[in-house]
Design a protein around this motif. Structure first.
Motif, PDB file in Angstrom:
ATOM      1  N   ILE A   1      -0.755  16.541  -5.952  1.00  0.00           N
ATOM      2  CA  ILE A   1      -1.675  16.180  -4.880  1.00  0.00           C
ATOM      3  C   ILE A   1      -1.594  17.264  -3.806  1.00  0.00           C
ATOM      4  O   ILE A   1      -0.500  17.642  -3.390  1.00  0.00           O
ATOM      5  N   VAL A   2      -2.750  17.755  -3.358  1.00  0.00           N
ATOM      6  CA  VAL A   2      -2.788  18.729  -2.269  1.00  0.00           C
ATOM      7  C   VAL A   2      -3.901  18.377  -1.290  1.00  0.00           C
ATOM      8  O   VAL A   2      -4.886  17.734  -1.644  1.00  0.00           O
ATOM      9  N   GLN A   3      -3.711  18.842  -0.056  1.00  0.00           N
ATOM     10  CA  GLN A   3      -4.764  18.794   0.955  1.00  0.00           C
ATOM     11  C   GLN A   3      -5.212  20.228   1.179  1.00  0.00           C
ATOM     12  O   GLN A   3      -4.381  21.100   1.439  1.00  0.00           O
ATOM     13  N   VAL A   4      -6.527  20.481   1.092  1.00  0.00           N
ATOM     14  CA  VAL A   4      -7.061  21.839   1.187  1.00  0.00           C
ATOM     15  C   VAL A   4      -8.034  21.926   2.354  1.00  0.00           C
ATOM     16  O   VAL A   4      -8.984  21.136   2.445  1.00  0.00           O
ATOM     17  N   ASN A   5      -7.797  22.890   3.245  1.00  0.00           N
ATOM     18  CA  ASN A   5      -8.731  23.175   4.323  1.00  0.00           C
ATOM     19  C   ASN A   5      -9.903  23.929   3.709  1.00  0.00           C
ATOM     20  O   ASN A   5      -9.718  24.974   3.090  1.00  0.00           O
ATOM     21  N   LEU A   6     -11.108  23.401   3.863  1.00  0.00           N
ATOM     22  CA  LEU A   6     -12.266  24.011   3.212  1.00  0.00           C
ATOM     23  C   LEU A   6     -12.695  25.325   3.848  1.00  0.00           C
ATOM     24  O   LEU A   6     -13.393  26.118   3.212  1.00  0.00           O
TER      25      LEU A   6
ATOM     26  N   MET B   1       0.835  -1.178   0.000  1.00  0.00           N
ATOM     27  CA  MET B   1       0.000   0.000   0.000  1.00  0.00           C
ATOM     28  C   MET B   1       0.885   1.250   0.000  1.00  0.00           C
ATOM     29  O   MET B   1       1.916   1.295   0.662  1.00  0.00           O
ATOM     30  N   ALA B   2       0.454   2.249  -0.737  1.00  0.00           N
ATOM     31  CA  ALA B   2       1.160   3.526  -0.782  1.00  0.00           C
ATOM     32  C   ALA B   2       1.021   4.242   0.558  1.00  0.00           C
ATOM     33  O   ALA B   2       0.038   4.053   1.278  1.00  0.00           O
ATOM     34  N   LYS B   3       2.012   5.047   0.893  1.00  0.00           N
ATOM     35  CA  LYS B   3       1.945   5.865   2.103  1.00  0.00           C
ATOM     36  C   LYS B   3       2.057   7.318   1.685  1.00  0.00           C
ATOM     37  O   LYS B   3       3.010   7.703   1.022  1.00  0.00           O
ATOM     38  N   PHE B   4       1.056   8.094   2.062  1.00  0.00           N
ATOM     39  CA  PHE B   4       0.999   9.503   1.719  1.00  0.00           C
ATOM     40  C   PHE B   4       1.292  10.348   2.953  1.00  0.00           C
ATOM     41  O   PHE B   4       0.994   9.956   4.082  1.00  0.00           O
TER      42      PHE B   4
ATOM     43  N   LEU C   1      -6.804   7.197  -0.107  1.00  0.00           N
ATOM     44  CA  LEU C   1      -6.044   8.079  -1.001  1.00  0.00           C
ATOM     45  C   LEU C   1      -5.457   7.312  -2.176  1.00  0.00           C
ATOM     46  O   LEU C   1      -5.469   7.806  -3.305  1.00  0.00           O
ATOM     47  N   GLU C   2      -4.960   6.116  -1.927  1.00  0.00           N
ATOM     48  CA  GLU C   2      -4.399   5.313  -3.010  1.00  0.00           C
ATOM     49  C   GLU C   2      -5.464   4.990  -4.056  1.00  0.00           C
ATOM     50  O   GLU C   2      -5.228   5.132  -5.259  1.00  0.00           O
ATOM     51  N   ALA C   3      -6.643   4.590  -3.616  1.00  0.00           N
ATOM     52  CA  ALA C   3      -7.732   4.284  -4.553  1.00  0.00           C
ATOM     53  C   ALA C   3      -8.144   5.534  -5.325  1.00  0.00           C
ATOM     54  O   ALA C   3      -8.376   5.488  -6.536  1.00  0.00           O
ATOM     55  N   SER C   4      -8.208   6.655  -4.636  1.00  0.00           N
ATOM     56  CA  SER C   4      -8.619   7.904  -5.285  1.00  0.00           C
ATOM     57  C   SER C   4      -7.546   8.443  -6.211  1.00  0.00           C
ATOM     58  O   SER C   4      -7.856   9.076  -7.222  1.00  0.00           O
ATOM     59  N   TYR C   5      -6.284   8.198  -5.878  1.00  0.00           N
ATOM     60  CA  TYR C   5      -5.176   8.615  -6.746  1.00  0.00           C
ATOM     61  C   TYR C   5      -5.325   7.964  -8.118  1.00  0.00           C
ATOM     62  O   TYR C   5      -5.134   8.614  -9.147  1.00  0.00           O
ATOM     63  N   ASN C   6      -5.689   6.711  -8.125  1.00  0.00           N
ATOM     64  CA  ASN C   6      -5.822   5.982  -9.390  1.00  0.00           C
ATOM     65  C   ASN C   6      -6.965   6.493 -10.246  1.00  0.00           C
ATOM     66  O   ASN C   6      -6.913   6.392 -11.474  1.00  0.00           O
TER      67      ASN C   6
ATOM     68  N   PHE D   1     -11.579  18.931   5.212  1.00  0.00           N
ATOM     69  CA  PHE D   1     -10.524  19.052   4.212  1.00  0.00           C
ATOM     70  C   PHE D   1     -10.882  18.244   2.978  1.00  0.00           C
ATOM     71  O   PHE D   1     -11.722  17.346   3.025  1.00  0.00           O
ATOM     72  N   GLU D   2     -10.200  18.559   1.888  1.00  0.00           N
ATOM     73  CA  GLU D   2     -10.249  17.739   0.685  1.00  0.00           C
ATOM     74  C   GLU D   2      -8.823  17.441   0.255  1.00  0.00           C
ATOM     75  O   GLU D   2      -7.949  18.291   0.377  1.00  0.00           O
ATOM     76  N   VAL D   3      -8.605  16.231  -0.261  1.00  0.00           N
ATOM     77  CA  VAL D   3      -7.356  15.906  -0.933  1.00  0.00           C
ATOM     78  C   VAL D   3      -7.700  15.849  -2.414  1.00  0.00           C
ATOM     79  O   VAL D   3      -8.606  15.124  -2.826  1.00  0.00           O
ATOM     80  N   ARG D   4      -7.001  16.673  -3.191  1.00  0.00           N
ATOM     81  CA  ARG D   4      -7.271  16.826  -4.621  1.00  0.00           C
ATOM     82  C   ARG D   4      -6.087  16.328  -5.433  1.00  0.00           C
ATOM     83  O   ARG D   4      -4.939  16.505  -5.036  1.00  0.00           O
ATOM     84  N   PHE D   5      -6.402  15.758  -6.589  1.00  0.00           N
ATOM     85  CA  PHE D   5      -5.393  15.105  -7.422  1.00  0.00           C
ATOM     86  C   PHE D   5      -5.342  15.701  -8.825  1.00  0.00           C
ATOM     87  O   PHE D   5      -6.345  16.210  -9.340  1.00  0.00           O
ATOM     88  N   GLY D   6      -4.169  15.579  -9.462  1.00  0.00           N
ATOM     89  CA  GLY D   6      -4.018  15.947 -10.867  1.00  0.00           C
ATOM     90  C   GLY D   6      -4.293  17.405 -11.144  1.00  0.00           C
ATOM     91  O   GLY D   6      -3.832  18.287 -10.416  1.00  0.00           O
ATOM     92  N   ASP D   7      -5.069  17.668 -12.188  1.00  0.00           N
ATOM     93  CA  ASP D   7      -5.406  19.048 -12.552  1.00  0.00           C
ATOM     94  C   ASP D   7      -6.259  19.731 -11.496  1.00  0.00           C
ATOM     95  O   ASP D   7      -6.328  20.954 -11.443  1.00  0.00           O
ATOM     96  N   LYS D   8      -6.914  18.957 -10.630  1.00  0.00           N
ATOM     97  CA  LYS D   8      -7.753  19.512  -9.557  1.00  0.00           C
ATOM     98  C   LYS D   8      -6.939  19.792  -8.290  1.00  0.00           C
ATOM     99  O   LYS D   8      -7.502  20.260  -7.300  1.00  0.00           O
TER     100      LYS D   8
END
Length: 83
Positions: free
Chosen positions: A69-74, A1-4, A24-29, A48-55
Motif C-alpha cells: 500500500i502506498v500514498q502517491v502525490n499526483l 475498523m482498520a487503522k491506516f 481505505l479499508e473498503a478499497s483494500y478489500n 493524492f492516490e492510495v494504491r494497493f497490491g500490484d498497483k
C-alpha cells in the motif's frame, strides 16, 4: 475498523481520520485506488492516490513495498508507505 498510517519523509507516522480509514479499508478489500485531497496543502500538493497490491507503485517506487500500500502525490509522485 482498520487503522491506516502513512510514513512521511522524516520517518514519522501519520494516521488517517475515521472516514478515510473506512474508505481505505473498503478499497483494500477490492484493491481499488482511492483519491484523496488535502485542501490545507499548497495547491500543487493537494491531490493524492492510495494504491494497493500490484498497483502500489509510482515513478519513485517501482516495486510495491512489503505492505503493498502506498500514498502517491499526483504532482510529483512523492510516495509514502502506508500500513
Amino acid at each position: 475498523m482498520a487503522k491506516f498510517y502513512h510514513r512521511d519523509a522524516k520517518n514519522k507516522w501519520h494516521g488517517y481520520d475515521a472516514a478515510t480509514n473506512a474508505e481505505l479499508e473498503a478499497s483494500y478489500n477490492t484493491q481499488t485506488t482511492v483519491k484523496l485531497r488535502y485542501p490545507e496543502n499548497p495547491p500543487k500538493y493537494q491531490n493524492f492516490e492510495v494504491r494497493f497490491g500490484d498497483k502500489a507503485v509510482s515513478r519513485r517506487m517501482p516495486k510495491p513495498p512489503r505492505t503493498r500500500i502506498v500514498q502517491v502525490n499526483l504532482a510529483d509522485e512523492a510516495t509514502r508507505i502506508v500500513e
